[in-house]
Design a protein around this motif. Structure first.
Motif, mmCIF file in Angstrom:
data_model
loop_
_atom_site.group_PDB
_atom_site.id
_atom_site.type_symbol
_atom_site.label_atom_id
_atom_site.label_comp_id
_atom_site.label_asym_id
_atom_site.label_seq_id
_atom_site.Cartn_x
_atom_site.Cartn_y
_atom_site.Cartn_z
ATOM 1 N N SER A 11 0.829 -1.209 0.000
ATOM 2 C CA SER A 11 0.000 0.000 0.000
ATOM 3 C C SER A 11 0.860 1.254 0.000
ATOM 4 O O SER A 11 0.561 2.232 -0.697
ATOM 5 C CB SER A 11 -0.928 -0.011 1.215
ATOM 6 O OG SER A 11 -1.697 1.171 1.270
ATOM 7 N N ALA A 12 1.941 1.226 0.771
ATOM 8 C CA ALA A 12 2.841 2.379 0.825
ATOM 9 C C ALA A 12 3.495 2.623 -0.536
ATOM 10 O O ALA A 12 3.612 3.769 -0.987
ATOM 11 C CB ALA A 12 3.910 2.163 1.895
ATOM 12 N N LEU A 13 3.899 1.553 -1.190
ATOM 13 C CA LEU A 13 4.531 1.695 -2.504
ATOM 14 C C LEU A 13 3.543 2.217 -3.542
ATOM 15 O O LEU A 13 3.901 3.022 -4.406
ATOM 16 C CB LEU A 13 5.112 0.353 -2.957
ATOM 17 C CG LEU A 13 6.377 -0.096 -2.227
ATOM 18 C CD1 LEU A 13 6.710 -1.540 -2.576
ATOM 19 C CD2 LEU A 13 7.557 0.811 -2.565
ATOM 20 N N THR A 14 2.308 1.768 -3.463
ATOM 21 C CA THR A 14 1.280 2.267 -4.386
ATOM 22 C C THR A 14 1.054 3.760 -4.190
ATOM 23 O O THR A 14 0.959 4.525 -5.159
ATOM 24 C CB THR A 14 -0.041 1.509 -4.180
ATOM 25 O OG1 THR A 14 0.167 0.128 -4.489
ATOM 26 C CG2 THR A 14 -1.138 2.071 -5.087
ATOM 27 N N SER A 15 0.982 4.193 -2.937
ATOM 28 C CA SER A 15 0.777 5.617 -2.657
ATOM 29 C C SER A 15 1.973 6.442 -3.115
ATOM 30 O O SER A 15 1.809 7.536 -3.674
ATOM 31 C CB SER A 15 0.539 5.821 -1.156
ATOM 32 O OG SER A 15 -0.656 5.176 -0.743
ATOM 33 N N ALA A 16 3.181 5.923 -2.894
ATOM 34 C CA ALA A 16 4.383 6.626 -3.345
ATOM 35 C C ALA A 16 4.425 6.694 -4.872
ATOM 36 O O ALA A 16 4.757 7.736 -5.451
ATOM 37 C CB ALA A 16 5.626 5.926 -2.809
ATOM 38 N N ARG A 17 4.072 5.589 -5.501
ATOM 39 C CA ARG A 17 4.031 5.576 -6.973
ATOM 40 C C ARG A 17 3.072 6.630 -7.503
ATOM 41 O O ARG A 17 3.396 7.368 -8.437
ATOM 42 C CB ARG A 17 3.582 4.197 -7.458
ATOM 43 C CG ARG A 17 3.490 4.073 -8.983
ATOM 44 C CD ARG A 17 2.527 2.972 -9.375
ATOM 45 N NE ARG A 17 1.146 3.296 -8.971
ATOM 46 C CZ ARG A 17 0.141 2.427 -8.990
ATOM 47 N NH1 ARG A 17 0.355 1.178 -9.368
ATOM 48 N NH2 ARG A 17 -1.071 2.805 -8.624
ATOM 49 N N ASP A 18 1.887 6.716 -6.920
ATOM 50 C CA ASP A 18 0.894 7.681 -7.391
ATOM 51 C C ASP A 18 1.366 9.117 -7.186
ATOM 52 O O ASP A 18 1.058 10.005 -7.987
ATOM 53 C CB ASP A 18 -0.437 7.453 -6.678
ATOM 54 C CG ASP A 18 -1.126 6.178 -7.125
ATOM 55 O OD1 ASP A 18 -0.720 5.615 -8.161
ATOM 56 O OD2 ASP A 18 -2.069 5.728 -6.441
ATOM 57 N N GLN A 19 2.114 9.338 -6.110
ATOM 58 C CA GLN A 19 2.642 10.682 -5.875
ATOM 59 C C GLN A 19 3.688 11.037 -6.928
ATOM 60 O O GLN A 19 3.667 12.132 -7.506
ATOM 61 C CB GLN A 19 3.246 10.777 -4.473
ATOM 62 C CG GLN A 19 3.706 12.173 -4.086
ATOM 63 C CD GLN A 19 2.559 13.167 -4.038
ATOM 64 O OE1 GLN A 19 1.542 12.906 -3.389
ATOM 65 N NE2 GLN A 19 2.705 14.298 -4.707
ATOM 66 N N PHE A 20 4.612 10.121 -7.177
ATOM 67 C CA PHE A 20 5.605 10.351 -8.234
ATOM 68 C C PHE A 20 4.919 10.523 -9.589
ATOM 69 O O PHE A 20 5.320 11.355 -10.407
ATOM 70 C CB PHE A 20 6.577 9.170 -8.315
ATOM 71 C CG PHE A 20 7.646 9.162 -7.263
ATOM 72 C CD1 PHE A 20 8.512 10.233 -7.115
ATOM 73 C CD2 PHE A 20 7.806 8.060 -6.428
ATOM 74 C CE1 PHE A 20 9.531 10.216 -6.166
ATOM 75 C CE2 PHE A 20 8.816 8.032 -5.472
ATOM 76 C CZ PHE A 20 9.680 9.107 -5.334
ATOM 77 N N ALA A 32 6.080 15.110 0.845
ATOM 78 C CA ALA A 32 4.885 14.776 0.081
ATOM 79 C C ALA A 32 4.622 13.272 0.105
ATOM 80 O O ALA A 32 3.472 12.832 0.224
ATOM 81 C CB ALA A 32 5.021 15.260 -1.355
ATOM 82 N N ILE A 33 5.683 12.490 0.003
ATOM 83 C CA ILE A 33 5.522 11.033 0.055
ATOM 84 C C ILE A 33 5.061 10.592 1.436
ATOM 85 O O ILE A 33 4.200 9.714 1.569
ATOM 86 C CB ILE A 33 6.840 10.339 -0.334
ATOM 87 C CG1 ILE A 33 7.175 10.639 -1.795
ATOM 88 C CG2 ILE A 33 6.744 8.835 -0.111
ATOM 89 C CD1 ILE A 33 8.545 10.164 -2.226
ATOM 90 N N ALA A 34 5.618 11.213 2.471
ATOM 91 C CA ALA A 34 5.188 10.887 3.831
ATOM 92 C C ALA A 34 3.711 11.184 4.006
ATOM 93 O O ALA A 34 2.960 10.397 4.604
ATOM 94 C CB ALA A 34 6.023 11.671 4.841
ATOM 95 N N SER A 35 3.275 12.311 3.468
ATOM 96 C CA SER A 35 1.865 12.670 3.560
ATOM 97 C C SER A 35 0.993 11.694 2.775
ATOM 98 O O SER A 35 -0.080 11.279 3.233
ATOM 99 C CB SER A 35 1.662 14.098 3.041
ATOM 100 O OG SER A 35 0.294 14.459 3.062
ATOM 101 N N ALA A 36 1.453 11.294 1.584
ATOM 102 C CA ALA A 36 0.671 10.396 0.734
ATOM 103 C C ALA A 36 0.560 9.003 1.336
ATOM 104 O O ALA A 36 -0.481 8.342 1.217
ATOM 105 C CB ALA A 36 1.303 10.315 -0.655
ATOM 106 N N THR A 37 1.636 8.556 1.984
ATOM 107 C CA THR A 37 1.650 7.200 2.528
ATOM 108 C C THR A 37 1.160 7.126 3.963
ATOM 109 O O THR A 37 0.810 6.043 4.443
ATOM 110 C CB THR A 37 3.069 6.614 2.479
ATOM 111 O OG1 THR A 37 3.951 7.438 3.258
ATOM 112 C CG2 THR A 37 3.581 6.537 1.037
ATOM 113 N N SER A 43 10.482 6.195 8.853
ATOM 114 C CA SER A 43 10.028 4.873 8.419
ATOM 115 C C SER A 43 10.297 4.669 6.935
ATOM 116 O O SER A 43 10.684 3.571 6.498
ATOM 117 C CB SER A 43 8.534 4.714 8.701
ATOM 118 O OG SER A 43 8.272 4.740 10.091
ATOM 119 N N LEU A 44 10.080 5.717 6.135
ATOM 120 C CA LEU A 44 10.327 5.617 4.702
ATOM 121 C C LEU A 44 11.800 5.380 4.406
ATOM 122 O O LEU A 44 12.152 4.508 3.605
ATOM 123 C CB LEU A 44 9.848 6.896 4.005
ATOM 124 C CG LEU A 44 8.338 7.100 3.918
ATOM 125 C CD1 LEU A 44 8.021 8.521 3.456
ATOM 126 C CD2 LEU A 44 7.714 6.085 2.962
#
Length: 207
Positions: A11-20, A32-37, A43-44
């Protein structure tokens, strides 16, 4: 002993992917990635490394999924191969023109980073080779079924279809309408080397 992760990595990778995907590599911060995930930056970093390492991870996953999807769509028996190939390209043209369609992350990542990141460049080439292999396998099925000329160079034609496929994606991102994109796809299909029509045998003359 390392502590087990207390979050869903997929789930975290999906959210990071969508942000990128939405803001690009340069336009995406770790905040931004921290916020998205929903994860802290600590932790990231601990799970995935820095921003570049995280992008490489999601880019690799995306490339694998994109190639796998194309190969699956084009996989099947010799009978119906040309129809599958035709449907695949025309559907790609239609979807590329849909409102809100997001440009392929493979294309975006390659354009932004391949010149300066050898890992991204190599993964891009690998993905494009995978797409070409999927097209070549389908073209070979078309040839075996008699829908293409026996002397068709399937590898060369597959390279052409990958170029058309990626060009349609880029034109769709620029706002080209579906009818135009489908016309481009159909023109490429019309140029496939087809077998020569069989000559009908003339009736023997009667005495």
């Amino acid at each position: 002993m390392a502590r087990p992760r207390e979050f869903d990595e997929a789930s975290a990778l999906t959210s990071a992917r969508d942000q990128f995907w939405a803001t690009g590599f340069a336009g995406t911060s770790m905040d931004a990635i921290a916020s998205a995930t929903g994860l802290g930056k600590g932790s990231l970093y601990g799970a995935f490394g820095g921003k570049r390492e995280l992008f490489r991870r999601v880019f690799d996953d995306y490339c694998a999924a994109a190639v796998g999807s194309a190969a699956e769509r084009l996989d099947g028996g010799d009978d119906g191969a040309l129809e599958r190939l035709t449907g695949y390209l025309l559907e790609h043209a239609t979807s590329s023109a849909e409102p809100g369609h997001r440009a392929c992350l493979l294309a975006k990542g390659t354009a932004e980073l391949a010149e300066h990141d050898d890992v991204v460049a190599a993964r891009s080439r690998e993905a494009f080779d995978g797409l070409r292999s999927a097209f070549a396998a389908e073209l070979e099925r078309c040839r075996r079924h008699g829908d293409l000329s026996p002397d068709t160079d399937v590898e060369q034609v597959a390279g052409l279809l990958v170029t058309v496929h990626r060009g349609i994606e880029a034109l769709g991102e620029a706002g080209t309408d579906a009818a135009t994109l489908r016309g481009v796809a159909q023109s490429a299909l019309d140029l496939l080397p087809r077998p020569a029509p069989r000559r009908r045998r003339s009736a023997a003359p009667r005495d």
